[in-house]
Design a protein around this motif. Sequence first.
Motif, PDB file in Angstrom:
ATOM      1  N   TYR A  20     102.722  17.650 -12.116  1.00  0.00           N
ATOM      2  CA  TYR A  20     102.109  16.637 -11.461  1.00  0.00           C
ATOM      3  C   TYR A  20     103.009  16.095 -10.113  1.00  0.00           C
ATOM      4  O   TYR A  20     102.714  15.375  -9.192  1.00  0.00           O
ATOM      5  N   LEU A  57      93.313  16.900 -11.585  1.00  0.00           N
ATOM      6  CA  LEU A  57      94.541  16.480 -11.553  1.00  0.00           C
ATOM      7  C   LEU A  57      94.878  15.036 -10.627  1.00  0.00           C
ATOM      8  O   LEU A  57      95.537  14.122 -11.010  1.00  0.00           O
ATOM      9  N   THR A  58      94.400  15.446  -9.311  1.00  0.00           N
ATOM     10  CA  THR A  58      94.614  14.285  -8.329  1.00  0.00           C
ATOM     11  C   THR A  58      93.933  13.029  -8.821  1.00  0.00           C
ATOM     12  O   THR A  58      94.327  12.139  -8.771  1.00  0.00           O
ATOM     13  N   PHE A  91     103.087   9.916 -16.882  1.00  0.00           N
ATOM     14  CA  PHE A  91     102.726  10.930 -17.631  1.00  0.00           C
ATOM     15  C   PHE A  91     101.846  10.373 -18.809  1.00  0.00           C
ATOM     16  O   PHE A  91     100.826  10.902 -19.330  1.00  0.00           O
ATOM     17  N   VAL A  94      95.921  11.103 -11.318  1.00  0.00           N
ATOM     18  CA  VAL A  94      97.145  10.408 -10.716  1.00  0.00           C
ATOM     19  C   VAL A  94      96.707   9.037 -10.065  1.00  0.00           C
ATOM     20  O   VAL A  94      97.324   8.259 -10.384  1.00  0.00           O
ATOM     21  N   HIS A 151      94.118  17.380 -18.278  1.00  0.00           N
ATOM     22  CA  HIS A 151      95.098  16.432 -17.893  1.00  0.00           C
ATOM     23  C   HIS A 151      96.642  16.772 -18.282  1.00  0.00           C
ATOM     24  O   HIS A 151      97.670  16.405 -17.655  1.00  0.00           O
ATOM     25  N   VAL A 171      98.495   9.177 -17.637  1.00  0.00           N
ATOM     26  CA  VAL A 171      97.593  10.381 -17.486  1.00  0.00           C
ATOM     27  C   VAL A 171      97.086  10.798 -18.772  1.00  0.00           C
ATOM     28  O   VAL A 171      95.860  11.166 -18.877  1.00  0.00           O
TER      29      VAL A 171
END
Length: 298
Positions: free
Chosen positions: A174, A114-115, A135, A118, A94, A138
């Motif tokens: 991101y 990654l999605t 951030f 988010v 991440h 995440v």
Amino acid sequence: MGAQAPMLDFIFAVTHPDHWHSINLHQHPSHYPLHARALGSSFVSKVQEITPGVWFNTFVPMHGVNIKYGVTTVDTLCSDLLNWRSLYLAGRLHKPIRIIKDDARVRLTQQVNLTSAVRAALLTLPETFTPSSLFSRVASISYSGDPRMFLPAENRGKVDNIVRRQEAQFTELYQRLVVGLPGIRWEGNVIEQDLSSQARVKHLRKLPEELLSRVRRNYDQRMDGAMKRGADEGVWWLNVAGDPSLSKVLNEEMANIVRYPATVQTLKGLVSAGLGKSMRYTTQKIGKWWSGSSSKTS
């Protein structure tokens, strides 16, 4: 005296771990503790298989710096990136990373990972927030249930430090993903999201399988009769998406995913690193924690 340079972390995803360790033991025996050298690559690969599926060699001197490298399989890595079974590998990815050798399968599953990060973060954030808040959320996912975060062996400000030092890299990683999601607007240092149940359920139902199943069980156990799942699954999830406690449930369940694999991997470190390196690693961690605590109180 200057601060000691941080240890560089690597993850090697291989296809045949027994064969890989056999070659690596022959070429770099000093990377492994004495008992691992004696027991051989089959022992190392068997220990590696134990959840979360990683073998770490630590305090390896390389070109003037110390490195730590974890060995896993491509299958284990891709499975965690997609499903978040342990979040041990997925959580590490991440953060901004540098890819040494590209692999199409890993690249595709990493974009899904990654999605997912988010989407999970958005479901725990308010209507308006800053990119650094996103951030931080995440980056904190993989630390949420890690037992080391509750001991004097980890810097409490670790997540903030990671984000502060790499904010430009986080943005590059991101921003395109975030603005591509429905109901999100990113203007300068402000991100706004649609908090309607209809918008949130789109994020919720696309979360990784392990997290989604845990959320489902959590609500099944505590919902009253009016919100029990019936014939219309879509309405049930819409009600969950509108529940004010969803953020708390998500944080709890992500921590629950992380806790067991992180604990097992910490114990595996005694085997993969050996007692001497494990004590050295722990001593360094406590030193960083103490330095961080002292700087906050001074």
